[in-house]
Structures are given as C-alpha cells and as structure tokens.
Design a protein around this motif. Sequence first.
Motif, PDB file in Angstrom:
ATOM      1  N   PHE A   1      25.401  52.850  56.417  1.00 26.96           N
ATOM      2  CA  PHE A   1      24.840  53.451  57.622  1.00 26.96           C
ATOM      3  C   PHE A   1      25.479  52.845  58.867  1.00 26.96           C
ATOM      4  O   PHE A   1      25.927  53.555  59.775  1.00 26.96           O
ATOM      5  CB  PHE A   1      23.325  53.240  57.634  1.00 26.96           C
ATOM      6  CG  PHE A   1      22.662  53.495  58.961  1.00 26.96           C
ATOM      7  CD1 PHE A   1      22.450  54.782  59.414  1.00 26.96           C
ATOM      8  CD2 PHE A   1      22.242  52.436  59.755  1.00 26.96           C
ATOM      9  CE1 PHE A   1      21.831  55.020  60.641  1.00 26.96           C
ATOM     10  CE2 PHE A   1      21.621  52.654  60.975  1.00 26.96           C
ATOM     11  CZ  PHE A   1      21.414  53.951  61.425  1.00 26.96           C
ATOM     12  N   ALA A   2      25.541  51.515  58.921  1.00 27.67           N
ATOM     13  CA  ALA A   2      26.096  50.823  60.080  1.00 27.67           C
ATOM     14  C   ALA A   2      27.565  51.178  60.286  1.00 27.67           C
ATOM     15  O   ALA A   2      28.018  51.352  61.428  1.00 27.67           O
ATOM     16  CB  ALA A   2      25.928  49.317  59.919  1.00 27.67           C
ATOM     17  N   ALA A   3      28.310  51.303  59.201  1.00 24.33           N
ATOM     18  CA  ALA A   3      29.727  51.667  59.319  1.00 24.33           C
ATOM     19  C   ALA A   3      29.881  53.046  59.944  1.00 24.33           C
ATOM     20  O   ALA A   3      30.765  53.274  60.783  1.00 24.33           O
ATOM     21  CB  ALA A   3      30.397  51.617  57.948  1.00 24.33           C
ATOM     22  N   LEU A   4      29.013  53.978  59.552  1.00 27.77           N
ATOM     23  CA  LEU A   4      29.065  55.321  60.123  1.00 27.77           C
ATOM     24  C   LEU A   4      28.719  55.291  61.606  1.00 27.77           C
ATOM     25  O   LEU A   4      29.393  55.922  62.430  1.00 27.77           O
ATOM     26  CB  LEU A   4      28.101  56.246  59.375  1.00 27.77           C
ATOM     27  CG  LEU A   4      27.954  57.664  59.935  1.00 27.77           C
ATOM     28  CD1 LEU A   4      29.288  58.402  59.921  1.00 27.77           C
ATOM     29  CD2 LEU A   4      26.903  58.433  59.146  1.00 27.77           C
TER      30      LEU A   4
ATOM     31  N   ASN B   1      19.465  48.041  70.302  1.00 27.73           N
ATOM     32  CA  ASN B   1      19.091  49.163  69.444  1.00 27.73           C
ATOM     33  C   ASN B   1      19.461  48.885  67.989  1.00 27.73           C
ATOM     34  O   ASN B   1      18.705  49.197  67.066  1.00 27.73           O
ATOM     35  CB  ASN B   1      19.777  50.443  69.915  1.00 27.73           C
ATOM     36  CG  ASN B   1      19.236  50.938  71.248  1.00 27.73           C
ATOM     37  OD1 ASN B   1      18.109  50.612  71.636  1.00 27.73           O
ATOM     38  ND2 ASN B   1      20.041  51.704  71.957  1.00 27.73           N
ATOM     39  N   ARG B   2      20.639  48.282  67.806  1.00 24.50           N
ATOM     40  CA  ARG B   2      21.065  47.931  66.446  1.00 24.50           C
ATOM     41  C   ARG B   2      20.082  46.946  65.821  1.00 24.50           C
ATOM     42  O   ARG B   2      19.667  47.126  64.669  1.00 24.50           O
ATOM     43  CB  ARG B   2      22.468  47.316  66.480  1.00 24.50           C
ATOM     44  CG  ARG B   2      23.044  47.013  65.101  1.00 24.50           C
ATOM     45  CD  ARG B   2      24.356  46.244  65.208  1.00 24.50           C
ATOM     46  NE  ARG B   2      25.085  46.215  63.967  1.00 24.50           N
ATOM     47  CZ  ARG B   2      24.802  45.431  62.934  1.00 24.50           C
ATOM     48  NH1 ARG B   2      23.779  44.580  62.983  1.00 24.50           N
ATOM     49  NH2 ARG B   2      25.527  45.496  61.822  1.00 24.50           N
ATOM     50  N   GLU B   3      19.700  45.921  66.561  1.00 24.29           N
ATOM     51  CA  GLU B   3      18.769  44.927  66.035  1.00 24.29           C
ATOM     52  C   GLU B   3      17.404  45.552  65.737  1.00 24.29           C
ATOM     53  O   GLU B   3      16.777  45.232  64.722  1.00 24.29           O
ATOM     54  CB  GLU B   3      18.608  43.788  67.045  1.00 24.29           C
ATOM     55  CG  GLU B   3      19.840  42.914  67.180  1.00 24.29           C
ATOM     56  CD  GLU B   3      19.700  41.882  68.287  1.00 24.29           C
ATOM     57  OE1 GLU B   3      18.579  41.718  68.816  1.00 24.29           O
ATOM     58  OE2 GLU B   3      20.711  41.244  68.618  1.00 24.29           O
ATOM     59  N   ALA B   4      16.955  46.441  66.606  1.00 24.39           N
ATOM     60  CA  ALA B   4      15.659  47.088  66.394  1.00 24.39           C
ATOM     61  C   ALA B   4      15.685  47.970  65.153  1.00 24.39           C
ATOM     62  O   ALA B   4      14.740  47.977  64.355  1.00 24.39           O
ATOM     63  CB  ALA B   4      15.281  47.910  67.625  1.00 24.39           C
ATOM     64  N   LYS B   5      16.791  48.702  64.973  1.00 25.75           N
ATOM     65  CA  LYS B   5      16.907  49.562  63.792  1.00 25.75           C
ATOM     66  C   LYS B   5      16.936  48.714  62.527  1.00 25.75           C
ATOM     67  O   LYS B   5      16.267  49.041  61.532  1.00 25.75           O
ATOM     68  CB  LYS B   5      18.166  50.425  63.888  1.00 25.75           C
ATOM     69  CG  LYS B   5      18.233  51.520  62.828  1.00 25.75           C
ATOM     70  CD  LYS B   5      17.168  52.593  63.086  1.00 25.75           C
ATOM     71  CE  LYS B   5      17.278  53.732  62.097  1.00 25.75           C
ATOM     72  NZ  LYS B   5      16.443  54.872  62.508  1.00 25.75           N
ATOM     73  N   ARG B   6      17.683  47.624  62.567  1.00 22.49           N
ATOM     74  CA  ARG B   6      17.758  46.758  61.399  1.00 22.49           C
ATOM     75  C   ARG B   6      16.392  46.176  61.068  1.00 22.49           C
ATOM     76  O   ARG B   6      16.029  46.039  59.889  1.00 22.49           O
ATOM     77  CB  ARG B   6      18.777  45.630  61.641  1.00 22.49           C
ATOM     78  CG  ARG B   6      18.957  44.708  60.425  1.00 22.49           C
ATOM     79  CD  ARG B   6      19.573  45.468  59.255  1.00 22.49           C
ATOM     80  NE  ARG B   6      19.334  44.834  57.995  1.00 22.49           N
ATOM     81  CZ  ARG B   6      20.292  44.379  57.176  1.00 22.49           C
ATOM     82  NH1 ARG B   6      21.557  44.486  57.523  1.00 22.49           N
ATOM     83  NH2 ARG B   6      19.991  43.852  56.014  1.00 22.49           N
ATOM     84  N   ALA B   7      15.595  45.857  62.092  1.00 20.64           N
ATOM     85  CA  ALA B   7      14.254  45.323  61.853  1.00 20.64           C
ATOM     86  C   ALA B   7      13.372  46.363  61.159  1.00 20.64           C
ATOM     87  O   ALA B   7      12.604  46.027  60.243  1.00 20.64           O
ATOM     88  CB  ALA B   7      13.621  44.885  63.166  1.00 20.64           C
ATOM     89  N   TYR B   8      13.484  47.620  61.554  1.00 21.70           N
ATOM     90  CA  TYR B   8      12.729  48.676  60.877  1.00 21.70           C
ATOM     91  C   TYR B   8      13.153  48.768  59.407  1.00 21.70           C
ATOM     92  O   TYR B   8      12.312  48.906  58.512  1.00 21.70           O
ATOM     93  CB  TYR B   8      12.961  50.030  61.554  1.00 21.70           C
ATOM     94  CG  TYR B   8      12.066  50.300  62.731  1.00 21.70           C
ATOM     95  CD1 TYR B   8      10.704  50.553  62.566  1.00 21.70           C
ATOM     96  CD2 TYR B   8      12.577  50.321  64.027  1.00 21.70           C
ATOM     97  CE1 TYR B   8       9.893  50.807  63.640  1.00 21.70           C
ATOM     98  CE2 TYR B   8      11.761  50.576  65.115  1.00 21.70           C
ATOM     99  CZ  TYR B   8      10.417  50.821  64.923  1.00 21.70           C
ATOM    100  OH  TYR B   8       9.599  51.073  65.999  1.00 21.70           O
TER     101      TYR B   8
END
Length: 199
Positions: A25-28, A58-65
């Motif tokens: 997901f992160a790579a995309l 935003n990246r950190e927040a998404k990863r936390a979810y």
Amino acid sequence: MLSLVTDDEPSYTTRPLTPETWDGFAALVEANNGVWGGCWCMGFHPEGVGKGRTASGNREAKRAYVDGGTVRQTLVYDGDECVGWCQYGSPAELPNIKNPQAYDKGLVEQPRWRIGCIFTGSRHRGQGVARAAVAATLDAIREAGGGVVEAYPEQVADRGSQRGAYFHTGPETLFEEFGFTRDRPIAKWRWVMRLDLVA
C-alpha cells in the motif's frame, strides 16, 4: 485472498489493508505523490486532511489505524504489486464526506456502510482495478452482515469532457454496475447512491 478475473481485464487478487500488506500500500501511495499531494487516504477519516495536516503526519495517522486494526480497505494486486484500493467503513469511521451540509439536509436514515475513496495507480487506470476493488469490498461488507451501503460518486453522463480528471469517489456508472441507485444529489455532479446489500 480473492481472485477476480473477467474476459477483458487482467487477473487481480485482493487483500485487506493490514500491517502485513502495508508495504505494498505504502509503495503505491509513494509512487503517486502521496495521493493527491499527501493525503495517504486520510481524507474520509475523522482527522481529515487540509489545514494543519502534513503528508508525513497523514502517513503516520494511517499507519496507526492499520496497526490498530481500525481501518477497512480493500487492496487490489496485479501479481505482487498493489495497484489500487477501495476504502469503506461505518459513518462513524468515515465521517468526512464532501458537501456535508447538502448531505445532512436530505438525510433520512444513516447507512450502515460508507464507501470512501477509490484509487488506482496511474499506470493501471482504465484496466478494471476500481471494479475489482468495489466487488471485493461489497463481498467483505456482505460477510460483515450487509445492510445499506452508500457511495458518493461523480456523474459522468451529460457532462463535458473530464480528460485528466480523476474521480476519487469513482464514477456513477461504476456503482450502477453493482446495483446502486441514485438517492439524491449533493452537488452539481455528485450523487448519494445507495444499495441495500443482503448478507
């Protein structure tokens, strides 16, 4: 893992977004400028995006979810490569939709489920990725008990050329394929569409 094959489209598989699928997901996202300049698919979440938010935040927040198991997102794979997704959840999980005042004005009953953003990597657009993502998402919703599902797509019929535009909530025609019907307009070209999905 679900395999989705049609006569005229590549063979795709789907997986949920989890800590194990995060790297794909992160790579995309990273290959597509953070998605709309750094959203990281946070726009529909309670925090939203915009003022005071950064791409890294935003990246950190998404990863936390994802690490907390509180995100619902179907990833689409072409082989080992993540090429797109469909985000979904309850209205409490995804409260931030466009045109909220118009939405609330016509609201009679909240849906059980909401489809948020749909994204396809730039190299795979027009190849059925969004269709595969929505199909697998509806299967997941059905397995979770079904109920009324809402989407907020853009109307494409009777509209001028949208060349170069990207509909982050999908085109209306895509949802019509799955049996969604118009409920009400919430902007000039945006509709609430609903489907009562039987488990």
